[in-house]
Design a protein around this motif. Structure first.
Motif, PDB file in Angstrom:
ATOM      1  N   ILE A 135       0.842  -1.205   0.000  1.00  8.99           N
ATOM      2  CA  ILE A 135       0.000   0.000   0.000  1.00  8.99           C
ATOM      3  C   ILE A 135       0.873   1.249   0.000  1.00  8.99           C
ATOM      4  O   ILE A 135       0.674   2.166  -0.809  1.00  8.99           O
ATOM      5  CB  ILE A 135      -0.954   0.001   1.217  1.00  8.99           C
ATOM      6  CG1 ILE A 135      -1.981  -1.119   1.087  1.00  8.99           C
ATOM      7  CG2 ILE A 135      -1.654   1.363   1.353  1.00  8.99           C
ATOM      8  CD1 ILE A 135      -2.850  -1.303   2.318  1.00  8.99           C
ATOM      9  N   GLU A 136       1.846   1.295   0.914  1.00 11.09           N
ATOM     10  CA  GLU A 136       2.727   2.470   0.994  1.00 11.09           C
ATOM     11  C   GLU A 136       3.524   2.641  -0.293  1.00 11.09           C
ATOM     12  O   GLU A 136       3.698   3.765  -0.773  1.00 11.09           O
ATOM     13  CB  GLU A 136       3.670   2.345   2.192  1.00 11.09           C
ATOM     14  CG  GLU A 136       3.006   2.517   3.543  1.00 11.09           C
ATOM     15  CD  GLU A 136       2.669   3.975   3.867  1.00 11.09           C
ATOM     16  OE1 GLU A 136       2.779   4.840   2.984  1.00 11.09           O
ATOM     17  OE2 GLU A 136       2.297   4.235   5.024  1.00 11.09           O
ATOM     18  N   LYS A 137       4.010   1.564  -0.851  1.00 13.80           N
ATOM     19  CA  LYS A 137       4.788   1.661  -2.095  1.00 13.80           C
ATOM     20  C   LYS A 137       3.917   2.168  -3.241  1.00 13.80           C
ATOM     21  O   LYS A 137       4.323   3.041  -4.013  1.00 13.80           O
ATOM     22  CB  LYS A 137       5.407   0.320  -2.456  1.00 13.80           C
ATOM     23  CG  LYS A 137       6.175   0.362  -3.792  1.00 13.80           C
ATOM     24  CD  LYS A 137       6.993  -0.865  -4.036  1.00 13.80           C
ATOM     25  CE  LYS A 137       7.535  -0.877  -5.471  1.00 13.80           C
ATOM     26  NZ  LYS A 137       8.252   0.365  -5.832  1.00 13.80           N
ATOM     27  N   PHE A 138       2.701   1.634  -3.360  1.00  9.05           N
ATOM     28  CA  PHE A 138       1.806   2.057  -4.436  1.00  9.05           C
ATOM     29  C   PHE A 138       1.485   3.545  -4.334  1.00  9.05           C
ATOM     30  O   PHE A 138       1.552   4.278  -5.332  1.00  9.05           O
ATOM     31  CB  PHE A 138       0.519   1.227  -4.390  1.00  9.05           C
ATOM     32  CG  PHE A 138      -0.477   1.595  -5.459  1.00  9.05           C
ATOM     33  CD1 PHE A 138      -0.334   1.130  -6.748  1.00  9.05           C
ATOM     34  CD2 PHE A 138      -1.548   2.429  -5.173  1.00  9.05           C
ATOM     35  CE1 PHE A 138      -1.253   1.472  -7.746  1.00  9.05           C
ATOM     36  CE2 PHE A 138      -2.461   2.784  -6.145  1.00  9.05           C
ATOM     37  CZ  PHE A 138      -2.309   2.306  -7.436  1.00  9.05           C
ATOM     38  N   PHE A 139       1.152   3.993  -3.133  1.00 10.19           N
ATOM     39  CA  PHE A 139       0.800   5.398  -2.958  1.00 10.19           C
ATOM     40  C   PHE A 139       2.013   6.305  -3.145  1.00 10.19           C
ATOM     41  O   PHE A 139       1.898   7.412  -3.685  1.00 10.19           O
ATOM     42  CB  PHE A 139       0.155   5.626  -1.589  1.00 10.19           C
ATOM     43  CG  PHE A 139      -1.323   5.368  -1.575  1.00 10.19           C
ATOM     44  CD1 PHE A 139      -2.224   6.419  -1.646  1.00 10.19           C
ATOM     45  CD2 PHE A 139      -1.818   4.074  -1.523  1.00 10.19           C
ATOM     46  CE1 PHE A 139      -3.589   6.185  -1.662  1.00 10.19           C
ATOM     47  CE2 PHE A 139      -3.182   3.831  -1.537  1.00 10.19           C
ATOM     48  CZ  PHE A 139      -4.080   4.885  -1.609  1.00 10.19           C
ATOM     49  N   LEU A 157      15.049   2.160   3.355  1.00  9.11           N
ATOM     50  CA  LEU A 157      14.124   1.301   2.636  1.00  9.11           C
ATOM     51  C   LEU A 157      13.384   2.064   1.543  1.00  9.11           C
ATOM     52  O   LEU A 157      13.311   1.611   0.391  1.00  9.11           O
ATOM     53  CB  LEU A 157      13.122   0.683   3.616  1.00  9.11           C
ATOM     54  CG  LEU A 157      12.154  -0.352   3.046  1.00  9.11           C
ATOM     55  CD1 LEU A 157      11.818  -1.402   4.095  1.00  9.11           C
ATOM     56  CD2 LEU A 157      10.863   0.283   2.547  1.00  9.11           C
ATOM     57  N   ALA A 158      12.836   3.232   1.896  1.00  8.38           N
ATOM     58  CA  ALA A 158      12.057   4.010   0.929  1.00  8.38           C
ATOM     59  C   ALA A 158      12.928   4.488  -0.230  1.00  8.38           C
ATOM     60  O   ALA A 158      12.491   4.497  -1.393  1.00  8.38           O
ATOM     61  CB  ALA A 158      11.393   5.194   1.616  1.00  8.38           C
ATOM     62  N   ASN A 163       9.511   4.739  -5.851  1.00  9.10           N
ATOM     63  CA  ASN A 163       9.807   5.487  -7.074  1.00  9.10           C
ATOM     64  C   ASN A 163       9.314   6.930  -6.948  1.00  9.10           C
ATOM     65  O   ASN A 163       8.431   7.380  -7.669  1.00  9.10           O
ATOM     66  CB  ASN A 163       9.168   4.807  -8.279  1.00  9.10           C
ATOM     67  CG  ASN A 163       9.577   5.458  -9.586  1.00  9.10           C
ATOM     68  OD1 ASN A 163      10.661   6.035  -9.702  1.00  9.10           O
ATOM     69  ND2 ASN A 163       8.704   5.380 -10.578  1.00  9.10           N
ATOM     70  N   THR A 164       9.884   7.641  -5.987  1.00  8.46           N
ATOM     71  CA  THR A 164       9.581   9.057  -5.783  1.00  8.46           C
ATOM     72  C   THR A 164      10.743   9.680  -5.021  1.00  8.46           C
ATOM     73  O   THR A 164      11.676   8.983  -4.615  1.00  8.46           O
ATOM     74  CB  THR A 164       8.258   9.239  -5.006  1.00  8.46           C
ATOM     75  OG1 THR A 164       7.886  10.610  -5.021  1.00  8.46           O
ATOM     76  CG2 THR A 164       8.390   8.762  -3.559  1.00  8.46           C
ATOM     77  N   ILE A 165      10.697  10.990  -4.814  1.00  7.23           N
ATOM     78  CA  ILE A 165      11.743  11.647  -4.029  1.00  7.23           C
ATOM     79  C   ILE A 165      11.555  11.284  -2.556  1.00  7.23           C
ATOM     80  O   ILE A 165      10.446  11.383  -2.020  1.00  7.23           O
ATOM     81  CB  ILE A 165      11.678  13.184  -4.200  1.00  7.23           C
ATOM     82  CG1 ILE A 165      11.960  13.558  -5.659  1.00  7.23           C
ATOM     83  CG2 ILE A 165      12.678  13.874  -3.282  1.00  7.23           C
ATOM     84  CD1 ILE A 165      11.692  15.026  -5.963  1.00  7.23           C
ATOM     85  N   VAL A 166      12.620  10.851  -1.907  1.00  4.02           N
ATOM     86  CA  VAL A 166      12.567  10.489  -0.487  1.00  4.02           C
ATOM     87  C   VAL A 166      13.530  11.377   0.286  1.00  4.02           C
ATOM     88  O   VAL A 166      14.704  11.502  -0.078  1.00  4.02           O
ATOM     89  CB  VAL A 166      12.918   9.007  -0.272  1.00  4.02           C
ATOM     90  CG1 VAL A 166      12.875   8.664   1.223  1.00  4.02           C
ATOM     91  CG2 VAL A 166      11.970   8.108  -1.054  1.00  4.02           C
TER      92      VAL A 166
END
Length: 372
Positions: A135-139, A157-158, A163-166
């Motif tokens: 869920i967290e990865k999809f969002f 991990l993130a 696939n976004t800016i962390v």
């Protein structure tokens, strides 16, 4: 520039995001908040430092129909508000907000999400990875412009999987001006007024719920008072387990040495007046109550979870018990009660290591994240 801060409850914004609001205001940013109004439960908290507040009926349970109502209300607010940034927090607040902001993102609104501690982490139950991770990865991949993490483990991990800016920041900022403003004279007077001078004072701060696990501390106190009858445990906070804890304390005959303080907005007085701080929580992101204790130079006894481990170096800045059992909590507590030199050594080291987590440093990190 205009920013909408979203969380499941308004107290979350009051407790954790004032440094963010302050720095945004310094740069001329208008700040609105959308969250459920729970401030009547929080004894004096006030959301009076933003320009506009929307009362949204979020529920923590994903099964609640209130979240559908919250989604509809929030979508209208976001679509009509033309915000530059929508910054969401807390699991349900984060999911509902990112769904509601899909259309606004197409028109240039940026969506940030602060993860205050993922439910999936090293050592977490397998079901947490099965349910929460996808869920967290999809969002993150599809509905988020920046994910802001406050633990190093979550950041690693993130950064690798999403696939976004962390971004990473050192928590939400422990208020050094508030907690270090209490003078020794004021602390001495406060202890005298509350008759704490007669006791060795142990403080535990947090919502009274099953995760915070205060019942283990009550059990541990049964052993502690056998050797040190002058010990007083203060449980600061309110929550769904309050009545159960009251019953447990009375049944154990500990009413004279355990006090339920309720919710307090002047915790700086209690932290400075305490001799030791304890926490038995099962799960933590990056606990502010531990940061506050460390900033005030207090030794800590804490359960072995990833949030505590990130802040506390065992046998250097505090004690992280291997197993969160009443016996181990009692043993670690008694060791520090009996050894004032070790308490001071841990407290002095803690005060030095917590400096990156102060509001002053967090302000710099927020400026970078918001590109101010």
């Amino acid at each position: 520039m205009k920013v909408l801060l979203v969380a499941t409850v308004q107290s979350h914004i009051c407790q954790f995001h004032k440094p963010l609001v302050n720095i945004l205001h310094e740069h001329g940013v208008e700040v609105h908040v959308a969250a459920r109004n729970n401030l009547a439960e929080k004894n004096g908290l006030a959301l009076d430092f933003v320009e506009k507040v929307f009362d949204i009926p979020f529920a923590r349970s994903p099964k609640s129909k209130n979240n559908i109502i919250a989604y509809k209300q929030l979508k209208k607010i976001i679509d009509e508000g033309h915000y530059d940034v929508v910054h969401c927090n807390t699991p349900m607040g984060g999911i509902v907000t990112r769904l509601a902001a899909r259309n606004a993102r197409k028109h240039g609104t940026k969506v940030y999400y602060t993860a205050h501690g993922f439910h999936f982490y090293k050592g977490a139950p397998k079901k947490n990875w099965i349910v929460f991770y996808p869920i967290e990865k999809f969002f993150a991949d599809h509905f988020t412009d920046k994910v802001i993490t406050i633990t190093k483990e979550d950041y690693r991990l993130a950064s690798k999987k999403f696939n976004t800016i962390v971004e990473h920041m050192h928590g939400v900022g422990v208020n050094e001006e508030k907690y270090l403003s209490v003078t020794p004279v004021e602390t001495k007077k406060f202890r005298q007024e509350n008759k704490f001078d007669e006791h060795f004072v142990i403080l535990c701060t947090g919502e009274l719920n099953k995760n915070k696990n205060q019942q283990v501390l009550v059990q541990a106190m049964e052993e502690v008072v056998k050797k040190c009858p002058n010990v007083l445990l203060l449980l600061a906070g309110n929550g769904p387990e309050e009545m159960n804890l009251k019953d447990q304390i009375e049944e154990a005959g500990l009413s004279a040495c355990i006090q339920l303080l309720g919710y307090h907005t002047d915790l700086e007085k209690y932290v400075n007046a305490s001799d030791l701080v304890v926490s038995a929580s099962k799960r933590e992101g990056l606990p502010l109550n531990i940061m506050e204790a460390m900033l005030c130079g207090k030794a800590v006894v804490a359960s072995n979870n990833r949030g505590h481990r990130e802040l506390i170096e065992n046998s250097v800045t505090g004690t992280v018990v291997a197993e969160c059992s009443p016996n181990q909590i009692a043993e670690a507590t008694l060791e520090l009660i009996e050894d004032s030199g070790k308490r001071k050594k841990y407290g002095d080291a803690a005060k030095k290591t917590i400096q990156p987590y102060t509001s002053k440093n967090i302000t710099k990190e927020l400026q970078s994240i918001y590109e101010l």
